[in-house]
Design a protein around this motif. Sequence first.
Motif, PDB file in Angstrom:
ATOM      1  N   ALA A  30       0.800  -1.661  -0.027  1.00 59.72           N
ATOM      2  CA  ALA A  30       0.148   0.021  -0.063  1.00 59.72           C
ATOM      3  C   ALA A  30       0.983   0.975  -0.022  1.00 59.72           C
ATOM      4  CB  ALA A  30      -0.988  -0.325   1.195  1.00 59.72           C
ATOM      5  N   ALA A  31       2.066   0.938   0.886  1.00 58.25           N
ATOM      6  CA  ALA A  31       2.577   2.363   0.817  1.00 58.25           C
ATOM      7  C   ALA A  31       3.480   2.528  -0.380  1.00 58.25           C
ATOM      8  CB  ALA A  31       4.183   2.185   2.371  1.00 58.25           C
ATOM      9  N   ALA A  32       4.324   1.588  -1.159  1.00 59.52           N
ATOM     10  CA  ALA A  32       4.879   1.587  -2.007  1.00 59.52           C
ATOM     11  C   ALA A  32       3.722   2.308  -3.948  1.00 59.52           C
ATOM     12  CB  ALA A  32       4.826   0.586  -2.484  1.00 59.52           C
ATOM     13  N   ASP A  33       2.232   2.292  -2.930  1.00 59.26           N
ATOM     14  CA  ASP A  33       1.443   2.298  -4.362  1.00 59.26           C
ATOM     15  C   ASP A  33       0.794   3.564  -3.888  1.00 59.26           C
ATOM     16  OD1 ASP A  33       0.858  -0.413  -5.588  1.00 59.26           O
ATOM     17  OD2 ASP A  33      -0.565  -0.810  -4.342  1.00 59.26           O
ATOM     18  N   LEU A  34       1.356   3.875  -3.039  1.00 59.52           N
ATOM     19  CA  LEU A  34       0.683   5.551  -2.630  1.00 59.52           C
ATOM     20  C   LEU A  34       1.843   6.532  -2.827  1.00 59.52           C
ATOM     21  CD1 LEU A  34      -0.606   5.406   0.695  1.00 59.52           C
ATOM     22  CD2 LEU A  34      -1.875   6.127  -1.544  1.00 59.52           C
ATOM     23  N   ALA A  35       3.072   6.164  -2.710  1.00 60.66           N
ATOM     24  CA  ALA A  35       4.414   7.048  -3.188  1.00 60.66           C
ATOM     25  C   ALA A  35       4.647   6.626  -4.749  1.00 60.66           C
ATOM     26  CB  ALA A  35       5.539   6.064  -2.805  1.00 60.66           C
ATOM     27  N   ARG A  54       9.351   9.707  -1.375  1.00 63.62           N
ATOM     28  CA  ARG A  54       9.910   9.876  -0.368  1.00 63.62           C
ATOM     29  C   ARG A  54       9.284  10.021   0.992  1.00 63.62           C
ATOM     30  NH1 ARG A  54      14.270  11.102  -1.617  1.00 63.62           N
ATOM     31  NH2 ARG A  54      15.660   9.536  -1.907  1.00 63.62           N
ATOM     32  N   LEU A  55       8.628  11.116   0.774  1.00 67.08           N
ATOM     33  CA  LEU A  55       7.499  11.654   1.901  1.00 67.08           C
ATOM     34  C   LEU A  55       6.816  10.842   2.303  1.00 67.08           C
ATOM     35  CD1 LEU A  55       7.994  15.146   1.522  1.00 67.08           C
ATOM     36  CD2 LEU A  55       8.993  14.056   3.283  1.00 67.08           C
ATOM     37  N   VAL A  56       5.828  10.749   1.195  1.00 71.36           N
ATOM     38  CA  VAL A  56       4.777   9.318   1.284  1.00 71.36           C
ATOM     39  C   VAL A  56       5.042   8.589   2.268  1.00 71.36           C
ATOM     40  CG1 VAL A  56       2.679   8.041  -0.153  1.00 71.36           C
ATOM     41  CG2 VAL A  56       3.773  10.794  -0.699  1.00 71.36           C
ATOM     42  N   ALA A  57       6.456   7.555   1.527  1.00 69.53           N
ATOM     43  CA  ALA A  57       6.185   6.700   2.050  1.00 69.53           C
ATOM     44  C   ALA A  57       7.107   6.484   3.218  1.00 69.53           C
ATOM     45  CB  ALA A  57       7.922   5.888   1.543  1.00 69.53           C
ATOM     46  N   ASN A  60       3.804   7.134   5.300  1.00 68.47           N
ATOM     47  CA  ASN A  60       3.547   5.696   6.088  1.00 68.47           C
ATOM     48  C   ASN A  60       3.649   4.543   6.146  1.00 68.47           C
ATOM     49  OD1 ASN A  60       0.182   5.730   4.374  1.00 68.47           O
ATOM     50  ND2 ASN A  60       1.779   6.967   3.083  1.00 68.47           N
ATOM     51  N   GLY A  61       4.699   4.526   7.022  1.00 74.79           N
ATOM     52  CA  GLY A  61       5.480   4.094   8.183  1.00 74.79           C
ATOM     53  C   GLY A  61       7.034   2.529   6.945  1.00 74.79           C
ATOM     54  N   PRO A  85      10.568  -2.581   8.316  1.00 73.80           N
ATOM     55  CA  PRO A  85      10.884  -3.102   8.956  1.00 73.80           C
ATOM     56  C   PRO A  85       9.597  -4.079   9.264  1.00 73.80           C
ATOM     57  CG  PRO A  85      10.761  -1.697   9.932  1.00 73.80           C
ATOM     58  CD  PRO A  85       9.801  -1.222   8.678  1.00 73.80           C
ATOM     59  N   VAL A  86      10.425  -5.353   9.935  1.00 77.68           N
ATOM     60  CA  VAL A  86       9.349  -6.258  10.799  1.00 77.68           C
ATOM     61  C   VAL A  86       9.864  -7.093  12.053  1.00 77.68           C
ATOM     62  CG1 VAL A  86       8.309  -8.950  10.589  1.00 77.68           C
ATOM     63  CG2 VAL A  86       8.509  -7.361   8.463  1.00 77.68           C
ATOM     64  N   ARG A  87       8.739  -6.534  13.129  1.00 78.53           N
ATOM     65  CA  ARG A  87       9.869  -6.866  14.559  1.00 78.53           C
ATOM     66  C   ARG A  87       9.485  -8.614  15.136  1.00 78.53           C
ATOM     67  NH1 ARG A  87       9.760  -1.944  13.904  1.00 78.53           N
ATOM     68  NH2 ARG A  87      10.617  -0.377  14.802  1.00 78.53           N
ATOM     69  N   THR A  88      10.250  -9.183  14.837  1.00 71.71           N
ATOM     70  CA  THR A  88       9.862 -10.691  15.477  1.00 71.71           C
ATOM     71  C   THR A  88      10.703 -10.934  16.854  1.00 71.71           C
ATOM     72  OG1 THR A  88      11.757 -12.058  14.156  1.00 71.71           O
ATOM     73  CG2 THR A  88       8.752 -11.946  13.558  1.00 71.71           C
TER      74      THR A  88
END
Length: 107
Positions: A30-35, A54-57, A60-61, A85-88
């Motif tokens: 979703a972030a890539a599409d919006l960016a 870059r700002l839009v990405a 969107n975290g 990032p994924v925090r496991t």
Amino acid sequence: MVGVLGVLLALGTAAIWAAGYVAAAHQARAAADLAALSAAVAIEAGEDGCAVARLVAADNGTRMSTCDRVGDQVDFVVSVEVVRPVRTGVAGLPTEVTAVAHAGPRR
């Protein structure tokens, strides 16, 4: 009984980790599409599309890792790759998911 509970615990933990990766992948897409769409609109307006992406990405975290534009001011395609990032908390598992999106002018 303890063995069955151990297996259920392991399966539940694996399901939670998998759900975390699926959620992160959806958010990255979703972030890539919006960016990419934002970059295409910015380029059509004569602005720096990659700076906008870059700002839009970031909003969107995600973090934009690449931004490429092919074509001229009228006919172009902008490609954006973002990293989420994924925090496991588990060593050896991937800590990031990536997504790529492409956008161009309206016809």
